[in-house]
Structure formats: C-alpha cells, structure tokens
Design a protein around this motif. Structure first.
Motif, mmCIF file in Angstrom:
data_model
loop_
_atom_site.group_PDB
_atom_site.id
_atom_site.type_symbol
_atom_site.label_atom_id
_atom_site.label_comp_id
_atom_site.label_asym_id
_atom_site.label_seq_id
_atom_site.Cartn_x
_atom_site.Cartn_y
_atom_site.Cartn_z
ATOM 1 N N LEU A 154 11.736 9.167 -4.121
ATOM 2 C CA LEU A 154 10.727 9.830 -3.409
ATOM 3 C C LEU A 154 9.932 10.749 -4.161
ATOM 4 C CD1 LEU A 154 13.021 10.822 -0.117
ATOM 5 C CD2 LEU A 154 11.363 9.201 -0.462
ATOM 6 N N ILE A 155 10.566 11.330 -5.211
ATOM 7 C CA ILE A 155 9.540 12.084 -6.066
ATOM 8 C C ILE A 155 8.386 11.391 -6.706
ATOM 9 C CG2 ILE A 155 9.528 13.716 -7.882
ATOM 10 C CD1 ILE A 155 12.093 14.778 -7.389
ATOM 11 N N VAL A 156 8.800 10.277 -7.132
ATOM 12 C CA VAL A 156 8.126 9.330 -8.025
ATOM 13 C C VAL A 156 7.008 8.829 -7.189
ATOM 14 C CG1 VAL A 156 7.710 7.046 -9.125
ATOM 15 C CG2 VAL A 156 9.631 8.849 -9.783
ATOM 16 N N VAL A 157 7.221 8.432 -5.885
ATOM 17 C CA VAL A 157 6.274 7.859 -4.804
ATOM 18 C C VAL A 157 5.208 9.023 -4.503
ATOM 19 C CG1 VAL A 157 5.944 7.064 -2.434
ATOM 20 C CG2 VAL A 157 7.701 6.034 -3.869
ATOM 21 N N GLY A 158 6.020 10.183 -4.154
ATOM 22 C CA GLY A 158 5.041 11.506 -3.958
ATOM 23 C C GLY A 158 3.949 11.754 -4.992
ATOM 24 N N TYR A 159 4.583 11.819 -6.101
ATOM 25 C CA TYR A 159 3.789 12.045 -7.450
ATOM 26 C C TYR A 159 2.455 10.979 -7.271
ATOM 27 C CZ TYR A 159 2.257 12.699 -11.869
ATOM 28 O OH TYR A 159 1.246 12.966 -13.326
ATOM 29 N N MET A 160 2.763 9.525 -7.381
ATOM 30 C CA MET A 160 2.016 8.602 -7.298
ATOM 31 C C MET A 160 0.849 8.702 -6.047
ATOM 32 S SD MET A 160 4.089 5.331 -8.490
ATOM 33 C CE MET A 160 2.706 4.187 -8.596
ATOM 34 N N ALA A 161 1.502 9.209 -5.132
ATOM 35 C CA ALA A 161 0.465 9.241 -3.835
ATOM 36 C C ALA A 161 -0.558 10.337 -4.171
ATOM 37 C CB ALA A 161 1.068 9.559 -2.711
ATOM 38 N N LYS A 162 0.073 11.490 -4.697
ATOM 39 C CA LYS A 162 -0.719 12.629 -4.715
ATOM 40 C C LYS A 162 -1.894 12.570 -5.809
ATOM 41 C CE LYS A 162 -0.683 17.585 -5.786
ATOM 42 N NZ LYS A 162 0.430 18.732 -6.089
ATOM 43 N N SER A 163 -1.496 11.612 -7.133
ATOM 44 C CA SER A 163 -2.446 11.351 -8.194
ATOM 45 C C SER A 163 -3.345 10.556 -7.630
ATOM 46 C CB SER A 163 -1.750 10.601 -9.292
ATOM 47 O OG SER A 163 -0.677 11.422 -9.816
ATOM 48 N N LEU A 164 -3.241 9.454 -6.737
ATOM 49 C CA LEU A 164 -4.095 8.543 -6.091
ATOM 50 C C LEU A 164 -5.302 9.364 -5.373
ATOM 51 C CD1 LEU A 164 -5.236 5.564 -5.758
ATOM 52 C CD2 LEU A 164 -3.584 5.617 -3.630
ATOM 53 N N MET A 165 -4.602 10.264 -4.623
ATOM 54 C CA MET A 165 -5.649 11.234 -3.452
ATOM 55 C C MET A 165 -6.545 12.017 -4.500
ATOM 56 S SD MET A 165 -5.200 10.567 -0.654
ATOM 57 C CE MET A 165 -6.107 11.782 0.298
ATOM 58 N N ASN A 166 -5.843 12.535 -5.855
ATOM 59 C CA ASN A 166 -6.940 13.485 -6.809
ATOM 60 C C ASN A 166 -7.821 12.502 -7.368
ATOM 61 O OD1 ASN A 166 -5.248 15.684 -6.404
ATOM 62 N ND2 ASN A 166 -3.894 15.511 -7.887
#
Length: 262
Positions: free
Chosen positions: A24-36
C-alpha cells in the motif's frame, strides 16, 4: 480417527500483514509521484508560454516611432525677378489677361503661388499632361529657361488673389465700329506679338491653333470682327472672342494687313 486442528503460524500472519502495508505504501508513493509529475508538467507549460504574449507588442510599436522622421524635408521655392517676369508675361496676357484674371477657356492665374506656377510651367516644358490646356501650353513653355520660369512665377505671384477686378476689360467691345479699308503692316506686326504665342511667330499655326499667315486681309478682318461681336465662328470662338473684344477696327485692319503679307 482423531481430528487435527489446522494451526496457522502467527509469524506468517505478521509477514503477510507487513507485505500488504508495504504494498500500500509503494502504491501510494507511486500515485503521489505521478500526481506531482503531472502538476509540474502543467506548471512548466504555463511558465513557458506566459512571457510570449507581452513580448510581441513592443516589436510592432517600434516602426511607429521612425515614421515622423520621414516628414522632415521641406521644399524651398525658387525666387525670380518679377520685373523681368512682367516683360516676359506680355505674350501670356493675350490669353490669361493682363492681370492673370483669365478669359474664356483660359484659366485665372491670379492667386497662384510662385512655386505652383513654376512647377506647372516646368511640367508643361517637359511635355507632361496636366489637363486640356497642355497642347497649347507645351509649345509656349518649350523655349523657357529655368530663369524665365522663375521670373514669370514671381510676376504672376505678385497678382495676388484679388486680381479678378480687371475682368471688366472686355468693355471696349462697345466701341462704335469704324470702317478701315487698309491697314498698316508694321503696326499689325507689333500687334501680332500677343497672338504669336498661339498661332506661331510667323502665323504658321501650331497644335489646335490654325495657320493665319497668307489669308486674305478681307477674310481675316471679317473673322476678327465676328469674334469681337461674340459670334460663333468655329471651335476656337470661346478663346478668340475675349482676345478680339478689345480690338478696334484699326487694330483689326492692321493685323489683317500684316498676316496677309506673310
């Protein structure tokens, strides 16, 4: 048979839970990176295009500042000798009037500036088409020097704009006719100087002006008297009538005798 309970290792549960949390942490990080990344891309696009709009107007305005500089030159009018121009004008007076008031088809000159007169005479001399009078003016201007033109321009400019008053000159037409059988050739030659600008120095004719040399004195006298009376003799009546209006019977007889002698 004896039943056995399935035992789940507590350590396995812990590992599974940790794996889920990490995922979940990895998925969240990737999603946040994509948004940034998306946000940075849109921000960069705005910053890159924003300065382009204000940059164009200054370049378009620049030529406007240079335009006034083109209006700098001013024409300097040449000056002439009005007295010398007055002597030269005697041949022009036959058509345009002694004070440039104009007569018949010939336009008024009074009120024109020296620069206007000079410019027109030089164009006539060069054979340029200025209007319906070009065919008459071009031969007369052809022999004028720059000095002659400057002098004529100075004299004509001296008429001012109030030279219309002398238009009453045609009054001599009312003079009582006097029969003259013969004329004075020498006097007629002097009188013809005012006619030469149109009919040629020897009455040979030029352009629209007919040859008058060699005609019989009787025919010439008859035509001049008809012109003087305002009768329509031909296409040049409008031009001849004002010039003949001031002629006496003696003038007509002298002119006729001179032209018949050519």
């Amino acid at each position: 048979m004896a039943q056995h309970d399935v035992k789940v290792d507590s350590m396995a549960k812990v590992v599974t839970a940790l794996g889920v949390v990490l995922l979940l942490i990895v998925v969240g990080y990737m999603a946040k990176s994509l948004m940034n990344t998306i946000e940075r891309g849109s921000t960069k696009g705005e910053v890159a295009t924003a300065p382009a709009a204000p940059a164009a107007p200054p370049a378009a305005e620049a030529p406007a500042a240079a335009a006034p500089a083109a209006a700098a030159p001013a024409a300097a009018a040449a000056t002439g000798d009005a007295a010398a121009g007055a002597a030269k004008y005697t041949t022009c007076a036959a058509c345009h009037g002694a004070n440039g008031e104009g007569s018949g088809a010939f336009p008024k000159l009074a009120g024109l500036s020296a620069s206007d007169v000079e410019g027109k005479l030089k164009k006539y001399r060069a054979g340029e088409q200025l209007g319906p009078m070009t065919s008459m003016m071009a031969p007369n201007a052809a022999s004028l020097s720059d000095a002659d033109i400057a002098n004529l321009a100075a004299h004509i400019a001296s008429f001012g704009g109030a030279a219309a008053a002398p238009a009453a000159a045609p009054a001599p037409a009312a003079a009582a006719p006097a029969a003259v059988a013969t004329g004075d050739v020498a006097a007629g030659k002097t009188k013809f100087a005012a006619c030469a600008s149109c009919h040629g120095m020897n009455g040979e004719g030029q352009g629209m002006f007919p040859k008058v040399a060699g005609q019989s004195a009787a025919d010439l006298a008859a035509k001049l008297k008809k012109y003087r009376a305002g009768e329509t003799v031909g296409p040049n009546s409008a031009m001849m009538a004002p010039n003949a209006a001031a002629l006496s019977d003696g003038d007509i007889a002298d002119l006729s005798a001179y032209l018949a002698s050519l």
